[in-house]
Design a protein around this motif. Structure first.
Motif, mmCIF file in Angstrom:
data_model
loop_
_atom_site.group_PDB
_atom_site.id
_atom_site.type_symbol
_atom_site.label_atom_id
_atom_site.label_comp_id
_atom_site.label_asym_id
_atom_site.label_seq_id
_atom_site.Cartn_x
_atom_site.Cartn_y
_atom_site.Cartn_z
ATOM 1 N N ALA A 170 -56.354 -15.842 10.446
ATOM 2 C CA ALA A 170 -55.516 -16.809 9.729
ATOM 3 C C ALA A 170 -55.634 -16.622 8.222
ATOM 4 O O ALA A 170 -54.629 -16.703 7.494
ATOM 5 N N ALA A 171 -56.843 -16.378 7.737
ATOM 6 C CA ALA A 171 -57.033 -16.139 6.303
ATOM 7 C C ALA A 171 -56.292 -14.876 5.870
ATOM 8 O O ALA A 171 -55.659 -14.845 4.802
ATOM 9 N N ALA A 172 -56.354 -13.837 6.692
ATOM 10 C CA ALA A 172 -55.653 -12.597 6.368
ATOM 11 C C ALA A 172 -54.139 -12.799 6.385
ATOM 12 O O ALA A 172 -53.407 -12.206 5.574
ATOM 13 N N ALA A 173 -53.659 -13.662 7.284
ATOM 14 C CA ALA A 173 -52.224 -13.935 7.349
ATOM 15 C C ALA A 173 -51.759 -14.752 6.148
ATOM 16 O O ALA A 173 -50.659 -14.541 5.621
ATOM 17 N N LEU A 174 -52.573 -15.690 5.707
ATOM 18 C CA LEU A 174 -52.206 -16.539 4.569
ATOM 19 C C LEU A 174 -52.235 -15.762 3.264
ATOM 20 O O LEU A 174 -51.449 -16.037 2.348
ATOM 21 N N PHE A 175 -53.147 -14.790 3.163
ATOM 22 C CA PHE A 175 -53.292 -13.980 1.950
ATOM 23 C C PHE A 175 -53.034 -12.511 2.277
ATOM 24 O O PHE A 175 -53.951 -11.686 2.237
ATOM 25 N N PRO A 176 -51.800 -12.140 2.610
ATOM 26 C CA PRO A 176 -51.521 -10.736 2.949
ATOM 27 C C PRO A 176 -51.692 -9.827 1.736
ATOM 28 O O PRO A 176 -51.244 -10.144 0.636
ATOM 29 N N ASP A 177 -52.391 -8.703 1.946
ATOM 30 C CA ASP A 177 -52.606 -7.731 0.861
ATOM 31 C C ASP A 177 -53.182 -8.394 -0.386
ATOM 32 O O ASP A 177 -52.762 -8.114 -1.522
ATOM 33 N N HIS A 178 -54.148 -9.261 -0.173
ATOM 34 C CA HIS A 178 -54.742 -10.031 -1.268
ATOM 35 C C HIS A 178 -56.249 -10.053 -1.068
ATOM 36 O O HIS A 178 -56.728 -10.100 0.069
ATOM 37 N N PRO A 179 -57.044 -10.022 -2.155
ATOM 38 C CA PRO A 179 -58.501 -10.057 -1.981
ATOM 39 C C PRO A 179 -59.008 -11.250 -1.191
ATOM 40 O O PRO A 179 -60.017 -11.142 -0.484
ATOM 41 N N PRO A 250 -50.185 -15.310 -3.477
ATOM 42 C CA PRO A 250 -49.779 -14.272 -2.531
ATOM 43 C C PRO A 250 -48.343 -14.452 -2.051
ATOM 44 O O PRO A 250 -47.734 -15.521 -2.219
ATOM 45 N N ALA A 251 -47.820 -13.408 -1.445
ATOM 46 C CA ALA A 251 -46.505 -13.481 -0.819
ATOM 47 C C ALA A 251 -46.545 -14.455 0.349
ATOM 48 O O ALA A 251 -47.609 -14.749 0.898
ATOM 49 N N ALA A 252 -45.384 -14.965 0.723
ATOM 50 C CA ALA A 252 -45.312 -15.901 1.845
ATOM 51 C C ALA A 252 -45.799 -15.228 3.117
ATOM 52 O O ALA A 252 -45.521 -14.044 3.356
ATOM 53 N N PRO A 253 -46.548 -15.954 3.941
ATOM 54 C CA PRO A 253 -47.060 -15.345 5.175
ATOM 55 C C PRO A 253 -45.934 -14.993 6.141
ATOM 56 O O PRO A 253 -44.934 -15.714 6.242
ATOM 57 N N THR A 254 -46.095 -13.865 6.821
ATOM 58 C CA THR A 254 -45.123 -13.465 7.842
ATOM 59 C C THR A 254 -45.571 -13.896 9.230
ATOM 60 O O THR A 254 -44.742 -14.260 10.063
ATOM 61 N N ASP A 255 -46.880 -13.842 9.473
ATOM 62 C CA ASP A 255 -47.425 -14.335 10.748
ATOM 63 C C ASP A 255 -47.826 -15.783 10.549
ATOM 64 O O ASP A 255 -48.900 -16.083 10.039
ATOM 65 N N ARG A 273 -53.499 -23.911 7.726
ATOM 66 C CA ARG A 273 -53.956 -23.690 6.356
ATOM 67 C C ARG A 273 -52.768 -23.290 5.501
ATOM 68 O O ARG A 273 -51.774 -22.742 5.999
ATOM 69 N N ALA A 274 -52.879 -23.563 4.211
ATOM 70 C CA ALA A 274 -51.783 -23.295 3.281
ATOM 71 C C ALA A 274 -52.344 -22.980 1.909
ATOM 72 O O ALA A 274 -53.481 -23.371 1.577
ATOM 73 N N ILE A 275 -51.584 -22.268 1.107
ATOM 74 C CA ILE A 275 -51.942 -22.067 -0.290
ATOM 75 C C ILE A 275 -51.929 -23.423 -0.995
ATOM 76 O O ILE A 275 -51.028 -24.241 -0.783
ATOM 77 N N PRO A 330 -55.776 -18.784 -6.425
ATOM 78 C CA PRO A 330 -55.174 -19.930 -5.744
ATOM 79 C C PRO A 330 -56.141 -20.600 -4.781
ATOM 80 O O PRO A 330 -57.001 -19.955 -4.180
ATOM 81 N N GLY A 331 -55.985 -21.915 -4.636
ATOM 82 C CA GLY A 331 -56.818 -22.662 -3.704
ATOM 83 C C GLY A 331 -56.284 -22.576 -2.285
ATOM 84 O O GLY A 331 -55.291 -21.886 -2.005
ATOM 85 N N GLN A 332 -56.939 -23.306 -1.390
ATOM 86 C CA GLN A 332 -56.535 -23.266 0.011
ATOM 87 C C GLN A 332 -56.693 -24.659 0.615
ATOM 88 O O GLN A 332 -57.713 -25.320 0.417
#
Length: 446
Positions: A170-179, A250-255, A273-275, A330-332
């Protein structure tokens, strides 16, 4: 114990090396900066003859290179393997001999090392911590076994708990290609390839006095701390630091919806979860409004979610909301619920998102806002009423560019939050269309 004695022997009188930027703030907190760039914060507390010594570095997992996830955390482990002056185990032995405690932690944005000890051991803690700031003594023999320790830690944190891997996805989906989409502990495949040379290079890049903050709380004062810090940390040379990794929105999540069926899950669980905002991305007043919103919406007995989903509708055994505001990027926002017996996750999700939509449109009542303000300000007061609480808060604040004065003003900001500001915060950040939602389902017995 001779190497320790040699390390501590640097506590000799010498010309002072701290800069003349001394400052005093609320709660008697005092600050200064050594000539090599080490920032110092002192929290005098004379209620017991003890000190809390916390050293925090402005580096975490976000600074790891691709393929090296988990390196910041691996280095944290290797910091206990000794130096040229201090053999492995000597630091632990000294802490244990005096009945103290020590540990360390790694986050996405920072890394910290702390000891709680009798006050007369403050100089020894500084000497030992400064020694491993200056350099480590690592080899294949003393570092390779620690990889197994880290892998087992990952197994206990991620693989073994129900939903551990789902949360990671879920964290990877919310922050795609992001640290922030990478786990702090690292991906398992990357951890297995880490070497002590990687750790030494990371240490050389980031572990410098001008990239660290020292917080000392307890039975001491700024004069004593600076004298001891000058004789220990002050001897470590500042270094040029690389730029920190940018942390954009980050970009909007796709998954947006993830489901896992697990034999380890005793009961179903729902989460979203959300940005969200952070103290680095919005004004302190906006962050205060979000803190009040989250507390009133889903923190503790009597919150909006507890009243509606748990007590009135009887759809959930527990329903919670949380937010991570102390981030460099960004927060979460976190939302979660455990369904009541006989309630499926789709039904619970519909009801939960209905409450999200309601608060997004209407905000919280004045009564709910006042309750949240009282809970938050009392909670902060209780946290500060300890040897470690205020020190930890000030350290986390410094890691994201805030000052002790900023932290001191947070209570007043919380008290000034209005229902209108809470409604504005909910309207901006509570957007179900941007949520990453997870369903954890028990695996049926064969």
């Amino acid at each position: 114990m001779r190497p320790i004695a040699a390390t501590i022997a640097v506590l000799i009188l010498a010309p002072p090396l701290w800069a003349a930027d001394l400052a005093k703030t609320r709660w008697g907190v005092e600050t200064a900066t050594l000539a090599n760039g080490l920032e110092v914060i002192v929290v005098p507390q004379q209620r017991m003859p003890a000190i809390h010594h916390l050293l925090m570095y402005k580096v975490g997992s976000t600074e790891e290179e691709p393929g090296k996830t988990g390196l910041a955390h691996y280095l944290e482990h290797l910091m206990f393997k000794g130096t040229e002056k201090t053999p492995p185990g000597a630091f632990d032995a000294l802490v244990n001999r005096h009945g103290g405690r020590q540990n360390a932690f790694t986050s996405a944005d920072y890394t910290g090392y702390f000891q709680t000890m009798p006050r007369d051991q403050l100089g020894a803690m500084m000497a030992l911590e400064a020694d491993r700031m200056a350099g480590l003594k690592l080899s294949e023999a003393n570092s390779r076994p620690e990889l197994s320790v880290v892998l087992e830690e990952r197994n206990q944190r991620v693989n073994a708990p129900p939903g551990g891997r789902l949360s990671e996805k879920a964290a990877a989906a919310l922050f795609p290609d992001h640290p922030y989409g990478r786990p702090v502990i690292g991906w398992e495949a990357d951890i297995k390839t880490l070497t002590y040379q990687d750790a030494l290079a990371f240490h050389a890049r980031w572990y410098a006095p001008n990239n660290a903050v020292l917080i000392v709380a307890g039975d001491t004062d700024l004069s004593e701390v600076l004298r001891l810090a000058d004789a220990t940390y002050g001897r470590v040379t500042a270094r040029a630091l690389p730029p920190r990794v940018a942390l954009p929105i980050p970009a909007a999540p796709t998954d947006r919806k993830l489901t896992e069926v697990s034999a380890r899950a005793p009961t179903p669980a729902w989460s979203a979860r959300a940005i969200g905002p952070s103290l680095s991305t919005v004004s302190p007043d906006e962050a205060a409004a979000m803190a009040v919103l989250i507390d009133g919406f889903g923190q503790g007995l009597g919150s909006r979610l507890d009243r509606t989903l748990v007590n009135e509708q009887r759809l959930a055994q527990q329903a919670l909301a949380g937010v991570d505001l102390s981030r460099r990027g960004p927060g979460q926002i976190f939302l979660s619920a455990s369904p009541a017996p006989g309630v499926d996750l789709d039904r619970l999700e519909t009801a939960f998102l209905a409450e999200v939509g309601r608060v997004q449109r209407e905000g919280l009542s004045e009564t709910e806002v006042n309750r949240a303000i009282e809970r938050l300000t009392n909670g902060e007061a209780f946290e500060r009423d300890s040897l470690t609480g205020l020190a930890n808060s000030l350290g986390r604040a410094k890691m994201i560019g805030r000052t002790p004065d900023d932290v001191a003003a947070d209570d007043d900001r919380i008290r000034r939050v209005t229902p209108a500001e809470v409604r504005q915060s909910a309207a901006r950040w509570f957007n179900p269309a941007a949520f990453v939602i997870t369903h954890l389902l028990p695996k049926a017995a064969p």
